[in-house]
Motif scaffolding. Sequence first.
Motif, PDB file in Angstrom:
ATOM      1  N   LEU A 106       7.269   1.833  14.850  1.00 27.52           N
ATOM      2  CA  LEU A 106       6.168   1.964  13.896  1.00 27.52           C
ATOM      3  C   LEU A 106       5.676   0.590  13.459  1.00 27.52           C
ATOM      4  CD1 LEU A 106       4.308   3.662  12.178  1.00 27.52           C
ATOM      5  CD2 LEU A 106       6.149   3.947  10.515  1.00 27.52           C
ATOM      6  N   GLU A 107       6.591  -0.343  13.256  1.00 32.91           N
ATOM      7  CA  GLU A 107       6.190  -1.695  12.893  1.00 32.91           C
ATOM      8  C   GLU A 107       5.315  -2.319  13.977  1.00 32.91           C
ATOM      9  OE1 GLU A 107       8.539  -5.116  10.879  1.00 32.91           O
ATOM     10  OE2 GLU A 107       8.988  -5.253  13.020  1.00 32.91           O
ATOM     11  N   ALA A 108       5.715  -2.151  15.238  1.00 31.86           N
ATOM     12  CA  ALA A 108       4.932  -2.716  16.342  1.00 31.86           C
ATOM     13  C   ALA A 108       3.533  -2.117  16.378  1.00 31.86           C
ATOM     14  CB  ALA A 108       5.654  -2.462  17.666  1.00 31.86           C
ATOM     15  N   LEU A 109       3.418  -0.839  16.063  1.00 32.76           N
ATOM     16  CA  LEU A 109       2.118  -0.181  16.058  1.00 32.76           C
ATOM     17  C   LEU A 109       1.229  -0.743  14.942  1.00 32.76           C
ATOM     18  CD1 LEU A 109       0.793   2.147  17.673  1.00 32.76           C
ATOM     19  CD2 LEU A 109       1.475   3.669  15.827  1.00 32.76           C
ATOM     20  N   ILE A 110       1.813  -0.951  13.756  1.00 35.80           N
ATOM     21  CA  ILE A 110       1.047  -1.496  12.636  1.00 35.80           C
ATOM     22  C   ILE A 110       0.583  -2.912  12.953  1.00 35.80           C
ATOM     23  CG2 ILE A 110       1.199  -2.237  10.224  1.00 35.80           C
ATOM     24  CD1 ILE A 110       3.143   0.094   9.768  1.00 35.80           C
ATOM     25  N   ASP A 165      15.071  12.352  10.584  1.00 38.31           N
ATOM     26  CA  ASP A 165      13.750  11.949  10.084  1.00 38.31           C
ATOM     27  C   ASP A 165      13.913  11.203   8.776  1.00 38.31           C
ATOM     28  OD1 ASP A 165      11.063  11.702  10.270  1.00 38.31           O
ATOM     29  OD2 ASP A 165      10.568  13.732   9.655  1.00 38.31           O
ATOM     30  N   GLU A 166      13.941   9.873   8.849  1.00 42.62           N
ATOM     31  CA  GLU A 166      14.178   9.040   7.680  1.00 42.62           C
ATOM     32  C   GLU A 166      12.867   8.766   6.939  1.00 42.62           C
ATOM     33  OE1 GLU A 166      17.070   8.122   6.553  1.00 42.62           O
ATOM     34  OE2 GLU A 166      18.158   9.036   8.214  1.00 42.62           O
ATOM     35  N   PRO A 167      12.924   8.606   5.601  1.00 45.00           N
ATOM     36  CA  PRO A 167      11.714   8.250   4.855  1.00 45.00           C
ATOM     37  C   PRO A 167      11.178   6.887   5.295  1.00 45.00           C
ATOM     38  CG  PRO A 167      13.438   9.020   3.373  1.00 45.00           C
ATOM     39  CD  PRO A 167      14.075   8.823   4.713  1.00 45.00           C
ATOM     40  N   THR A 168       9.841   6.767   5.363  1.00 47.33           N
ATOM     41  CA  THR A 168       9.213   5.487   5.689  1.00 47.33           C
ATOM     42  C   THR A 168       8.377   4.958   4.546  1.00 47.33           C
ATOM     43  OG1 THR A 168       7.293   6.602   6.646  1.00 47.33           O
ATOM     44  CG2 THR A 168       9.094   6.033   8.140  1.00 47.33           C
ATOM     45  N   SER A 169       7.920   5.822   3.638  1.00 49.43           N
ATOM     46  CA  SER A 169       7.086   5.338   2.541  1.00 49.43           C
ATOM     47  C   SER A 169       7.967   4.824   1.422  1.00 49.43           C
ATOM     48  CB  SER A 169       6.178   6.450   2.024  1.00 49.43           C
ATOM     49  OG  SER A 169       6.937   7.556   1.597  1.00 49.43           O
ATOM     50  N   PRO A 170       7.477   3.839   0.650  1.00 50.12           N
ATOM     51  CA  PRO A 170       8.295   3.266  -0.430  1.00 50.12           C
ATOM     52  C   PRO A 170       8.649   4.307  -1.470  1.00 50.12           C
ATOM     53  CG  PRO A 170       6.342   1.928   0.011  1.00 50.12           C
ATOM     54  CD  PRO A 170       6.174   3.223   0.744  1.00 50.12           C
ATOM     55  N   ASP A 171       9.825   4.160  -2.054  1.00 51.90           N
ATOM     56  CA  ASP A 171      10.228   5.039  -3.143  1.00 51.90           C
ATOM     57  C   ASP A 171       9.278   4.855  -4.307  1.00 51.90           C
ATOM     58  OD1 ASP A 171      12.026   5.258  -5.834  1.00 51.90           O
ATOM     59  OD2 ASP A 171      12.620   6.743  -4.338  1.00 51.90           O
ATOM     60  N   SER A 172       8.876   5.981  -4.908  1.00 53.28           N
ATOM     61  CA  SER A 172       7.868   5.910  -5.968  1.00 53.28           C
ATOM     62  C   SER A 172       8.341   5.110  -7.169  1.00 53.28           C
ATOM     63  CB  SER A 172       7.477   7.327  -6.418  1.00 53.28           C
ATOM     64  OG  SER A 172       8.618   8.032  -6.879  1.00 53.28           O
ATOM     65  N   SER A 173       9.664   4.987  -7.336  1.00 53.28           N
ATOM     66  CA  SER A 173      10.159   4.224  -8.482  1.00 53.28           C
ATOM     67  C   SER A 173      10.178   2.727  -8.212  1.00 53.28           C
ATOM     68  CB  SER A 173      11.580   4.684  -8.835  1.00 53.28           C
ATOM     69  OG  SER A 173      12.470   4.410  -7.765  1.00 53.28           O
ATOM     70  N   ARG A 174      10.023   2.335  -6.926  1.00 55.66           N
ATOM     71  CA  ARG A 174      10.098   0.924  -6.605  1.00 55.66           C
ATOM     72  C   ARG A 174       8.813   0.392  -5.992  1.00 55.66           C
ATOM     73  NH1 ARG A 174      12.789  -0.011  -2.589  1.00 55.66           N
ATOM     74  NH2 ARG A 174      13.298   2.049  -1.820  1.00 55.66           N
ATOM     75  N   VAL A 175       7.833   1.254  -5.796  1.00 54.95           N
ATOM     76  CA  VAL A 175       6.630   0.824  -5.088  1.00 54.95           C
ATOM     77  C   VAL A 175       5.887  -0.235  -5.895  1.00 54.95           C
ATOM     78  CG1 VAL A 175       5.208   2.622  -6.092  1.00 54.95           C
ATOM     79  CG2 VAL A 175       4.515   1.579  -3.940  1.00 54.95           C
ATOM     80  N   VAL A 212       9.528  -6.322   4.384  1.00 54.65           N
ATOM     81  CA  VAL A 212       9.217  -5.807   3.052  1.00 54.65           C
ATOM     82  C   VAL A 212      10.045  -4.570   2.762  1.00 54.65           C
ATOM     83  CG1 VAL A 212       7.384  -4.976   1.524  1.00 54.65           C
ATOM     84  CG2 VAL A 212       6.871  -6.707   3.269  1.00 54.65           C
ATOM     85  N   LYS A 213      10.177  -3.716   3.761  1.00 54.07           N
ATOM     86  CA  LYS A 213      10.943  -2.481   3.633  1.00 54.07           C
ATOM     87  C   LYS A 213      11.462  -2.083   5.001  1.00 54.07           C
ATOM     88  CE  LYS A 213      10.584   2.400   2.495  1.00 54.07           C
ATOM     89  NZ  LYS A 213      11.166   2.793   3.805  1.00 54.07           N
TER      90      LYS A 213
END
Length: 453
Positions: A261-265, A298-308, A254-255
Motif C-alpha cells: 500500500l505504501e508503494a502504491l501511495i 485484515d489489519e487496521p490501516t487508518s490512524p486511531d481516532s484518539s491519536r490522529v 508516520v504509521k
Amino acid sequence: MDALLPEALPPGTLLGPWQVDGRAGYGTYGAVYRAHRRGQTSAQPVALKVARYPNDLRFEREAGLLARIQHPGVPRLLGRGTWAGGSSGEAHPYVVMQWVEGVHLYDCAKEHPLTFRRTLRLLAQVARALEATHARGGLHRDVKGENVLVSPEGRAYLMDFGCGTWEGAAPLTEGLLAPGTKVYRSPQALRFYGNPCHGAHAPYRATPADDVYALGVTAYRLCTGIYPPLATSPSFIGDDGGDPQEVLKPPSQVKPLAPSLEALILRMLSHKPQDRGSAGELAAVMEAMAETAEAEPDEPTSPDSSRVSTEVTSPPVSVPRRESVGPVALLPVAAGLLLLVAGHVNVGRLQASPSAMTDGGTGGVADAAVEAFPVSSAAPGSKPSGLSLDMLKEPLPGQRRPPCPGWQVSIRGGCWIEVLQTSPPCGEGAYDWKGACYFPVVMPPRPGTSDSH
C-alpha cells in the motif's frame, strides 16, 4: 411579502417540478437543499443546488460534466433549471442530483478505523469514478477526502464536481490555476504558479495526472492522519530556489503500513506525471491487492481516532505570541506581521482572483454547501490542531476593501495576502480560508485635513 433569497428558501418552495424539504447548507456561491419531486413525497430525496447569484455559469458546467459521466460512484444528474423567485427577478440556475447519504472519507476512518482491504476497496472505488470522468474527457480538479462520501453500505462516492471541467469547456475563472485545494496540488501546478515567466493569460492546463496526484494525497492523509508536504520542489521565494522542499516521509515512517500500500501511495505522489499511472490502472492494482489479501489477517490501516493528527507538515508561520489578542487588536500590527513572514509571501505572484490558490469552493459549486455536499449523517468536520483563526464573515475594522491590487486576494469583502508554503494550522494572527492561510491588509491612515498648530 418579502422576496425569497436563494440561500433561505423555506420548506415547500417550488423550483420547477422540485419541492424544497429543508436546507442542508450554503456558501459563497450557492445553497444546497434536500428536496423531492412535487407530489412524490415518499420517493427518494434529491440534492438541489441553487445559485446565490443570477446567471452563474458554474452550475451549467457542473451539470454538463455530470451529464457526461455515468458511474455508480458519481451522483447522477436528475435535472437542471432556473429559478426566478429572487428579489431581482433574474434567473438563478439550479442543479438536481442524486442524494447521497454518508460520511466524509476522513471522518469514516476516525469513527471506524479502516482495515487494509477496506482502505484498498474505498480508494479503488474513487479511482474508478475518476477513470469514468477521465474517459469522458473530464477532470474533477478537487479530489480530496472531504469530497468523498462513504455510504452506510460502505460504498465510496466522488462528490462535488463544481470545480470540474471537460475538454472543450470554456474557462470560467481568471488566474494561473483553476479552482482547487492547495495541499492537493500537483508538483507541476505549483511550479507553474511559482514561475514568474508565466503571464496572467497563460493558465495552467490540468490533466488526469493532477487528479491522480490528489488521490495520492488523499490516500496518504487517510492512512497517516497528516498531509504530505506541498508538492513543489523549488521554493516560491527568490530566483535561486531558496528554501529546499520539506522531505516527503514515506507513510510507514508516520504509521505502520503494508509495503504494497505504501508503494502504491508513493507511486501516485510521484513528481513525474507519467510515473503515477492512470486512474483505471491504479484501481485495477488496488482491487487485485484486496483480492489477494482475502486469506490474510485484515489489519487496521487508518490512524486511531484518539491519536490522529490533522496537522499539515508544511512549517507554520512563526508569529510572536500575545495573550488575549483579538482579531481587531491584531489589525494595527498586521503590516508588521507581513514583514515577519516576508520570506513566505510571494507578493509578485499573487493574483487578485481567489481562484488561484484557494479551496475549490472559491471558484466552483463546491462552496455551495458548508459540508461541501449535503451529508445527513456526517459528524462535523474536525479542525486542524494548532494556532489558527477561521476566516471572518465580514472585513475587520480598518481592513482594505475591494478592489484589491493584483497581489492581494478579495475574500468576503476584504483584501488579504496569502501565506504561501503554509497550510492550516496557520500560526497565530493568520486566518484559515479553505486550506490556505491569509493576513488582512490594513489601509494606511489618512492624513489630517487641517494643519496642526
